[in-house]
Design an enzyme around this catalytic site. Structure first.
Site, PDB file in Angstrom:
ATOM      1  N   HIS A  32       0.786  -1.111  -0.199  1.00 46.36           N
ATOM      2  CA  HIS A  32      -0.052   0.147   0.037  1.00 46.36           C
ATOM      3  C   HIS A  32       0.852   1.315  -0.044  1.00 46.36           C
ATOM      4  O   HIS A  32       0.611   2.447  -0.764  1.00 46.36           O
ATOM      5  CB  HIS A  32      -0.880   0.136   1.551  1.00 46.36           C
ATOM      6  CG  HIS A  32      -1.826  -1.243   1.414  1.00 46.36           C
ATOM      7  ND1 HIS A  32      -1.469  -2.035   2.207  1.00 46.36           N
ATOM      8  CD2 HIS A  32      -2.984  -1.200   0.972  1.00 46.36           C
ATOM      9  CE1 HIS A  32      -2.448  -2.744   2.323  1.00 46.36           C
ATOM     10  NE2 HIS A  32      -3.260  -2.540   1.291  1.00 46.36           N
ATOM     11  N   GLY A  82      -3.130  -1.216  -7.027  1.00 42.93           N
ATOM     12  CA  GLY A  82      -2.056  -2.151  -7.209  1.00 42.93           C
ATOM     13  C   GLY A  82      -2.467  -3.376  -8.274  1.00 42.93           C
ATOM     14  O   GLY A  82      -3.523  -3.937  -8.174  1.00 42.93           O
ATOM     15  N   VAL A 125       4.263  -5.503  -5.205  1.00 40.22           N
ATOM     16  CA  VAL A 125       5.618  -5.449  -4.363  1.00 40.22           C
ATOM     17  C   VAL A 125       5.908  -6.893  -3.829  1.00 40.22           C
ATOM     18  O   VAL A 125       4.933  -7.389  -3.249  1.00 40.22           O
ATOM     19  CB  VAL A 125       5.316  -4.348  -3.195  1.00 40.22           C
ATOM     20  CG1 VAL A 125       6.758  -4.227  -2.460  1.00 40.22           C
ATOM     21  CG2 VAL A 125       5.013  -3.137  -3.850  1.00 40.22           C
ATOM     22  N   ARG A 145      -2.466 -11.049   4.527  1.00 40.65           N
ATOM     23  CA  ARG A 145      -2.452 -12.391   4.721  1.00 40.65           C
ATOM     24  C   ARG A 145      -1.450 -13.279   4.989  1.00 40.65           C
ATOM     25  O   ARG A 145      -1.446 -14.252   5.752  1.00 40.65           O
ATOM     26  CB  ARG A 145      -3.482 -13.237   3.648  1.00 40.65           C
ATOM     27  CG  ARG A 145      -4.585 -12.495   3.298  1.00 40.65           C
ATOM     28  CD  ARG A 145      -5.252 -13.355   2.089  1.00 40.65           C
ATOM     29  NE  ARG A 145      -6.497 -12.616   1.822  1.00 40.65           N
ATOM     30  CZ  ARG A 145      -7.241 -13.179   0.814  1.00 40.65           C
ATOM     31  NH1 ARG A 145      -7.037 -14.076  -0.044  1.00 40.65           N
ATOM     32  NH2 ARG A 145      -8.538 -12.359   0.700  1.00 40.65           N
TER      33      ARG A 145
END
Ligand code: PAF
Length: 280
Positions: free
Chosen positions: A37, A147, A176, A187
């Site tokens: 993020h 993303g 990323v 997760r």
């Protein structure tokens, strides 16, 4: 960084900046921020004058209410991280602000939302498209960054913006990875040390497929088999899908030509891990 909790306050803050000719860039999030993020927030810097992020855990995109209850964020920690990235404005509305009594509208992007995550999580993408439309209407950004990690979400939002003629540029933020290749995801924290090692077989399979593509393999089945073979080295492997698709439509292709991507979801210790790679 200033935080606003209502659309009215947010718009009062943004209006004078826009009148002064400043462009607004936007990254929506559901908090629980990691470097994936933050790299999107960082990318804003290169594209606009005013950097806006949102944190809103959107109840309508959880097809299982238990997952919504279990989704925990640390707002203060997330704010600190966004502040360090130079974000100017945070929009952090309540569920009542976004979905007041009487709310009944939905945005649906019919085809792109059907397969893969859409088939496994009914209603998920309607929830995503609806909340992103509302967030766009609240922030009125010139551009927004999503993303590539959640590639189906990205493709769906690109389609929505195109179809509904919204004057917002969508920028793709690169996926990323950790230094060992694992795609960053909140997760990953649920994996044991062994689970994490097994999870690496997913990205290793994707890298092998891309390598084969670069050496000339164009048959999707052969490329998909490389990913499956890598994942099958896990104890009790479960693959939800490993499929080469057209990037814009998400329709599976037999031969790679034009912009195509391998999408994969495998389960490790019961955790669904999403990953993908461009075949270029
Ligand atoms: O990717 C996410 O975090 C969410 O789906 C989004 C785009 C913020 C909508 O709630």
């Amino acid at each position: 960084m200033k935080t606003y909790e209502t659309v009215k306050d947010l718009q009062s803050a943004l209006q004078p900046l826009r009148t002064n000719g400043m462009s607004v860039g936007f990254v929506p999030t559901m908090g629980a921020l990691h470097d994936g993020h933050l790299s999107l927030a960082r990318t804003l810097k290169d594209h606009c004058h005013v950097r806006v992020c949102s944190i809103f855990v959107n109840p309508t995109q959880f097809n299982d209410p238990k997952d919504y209850q279990a989704y925990k964020i640390n707002l203060e920690q997330d704010k600190k991280l966004l502040g360090q990235e130079g974000v100017d404005i945070l929009f952090a509305p309540s569920a009542e602000e976004m979905y007041p009594t009487g709310f009944q509208s939905k945005v649906m992007v019919s085809e792109v939302s059907k397969p893969f995550e859409g088939a496994l999580r009914p209603g998920h993408f309607e929830g995503v498209a609806t909340v992103v439309m509302m967030l766009f209407n609240a922030v009125r950004p010139d551009l927004a960054i999503f993303g590539e990690k959640d590639f189906q979400q990205l493709a769906l939002l690109e389609r929505m913006v195109l179809d509904l003629k919204m004057n917002i540029q969508i920028i793709r933020g690169a996926l990323v990875r950790d230094s060992d290749g694992l795609a960053l995801s909140s997760r990953n924290a649920r994996l044991s040390r062994d689970g994490r090692q097994h999870a690496l077989l997913i990205s290793q399979g994707l890298f092998a497929a891309r390598e084969a593509f670069r050496k000339g393999e164009r048959r999707s089945e052969a490329l998909e088999n490389l990913v499956r073979a890598s994942i099958s080295e896990m104890p009790a492997p479960i693959i939800d899908y490993a499929t080469v698709v057209d990037e814009a439509t998400l329709v599976p292709v037999e031969e790679v030509s034009g912009a195509c991507r391998m999408l994969v979801v495998a389960r490790v210790e019961g955790v669904r891990l999403l990953d993908n790679i461009a075949l270029d």
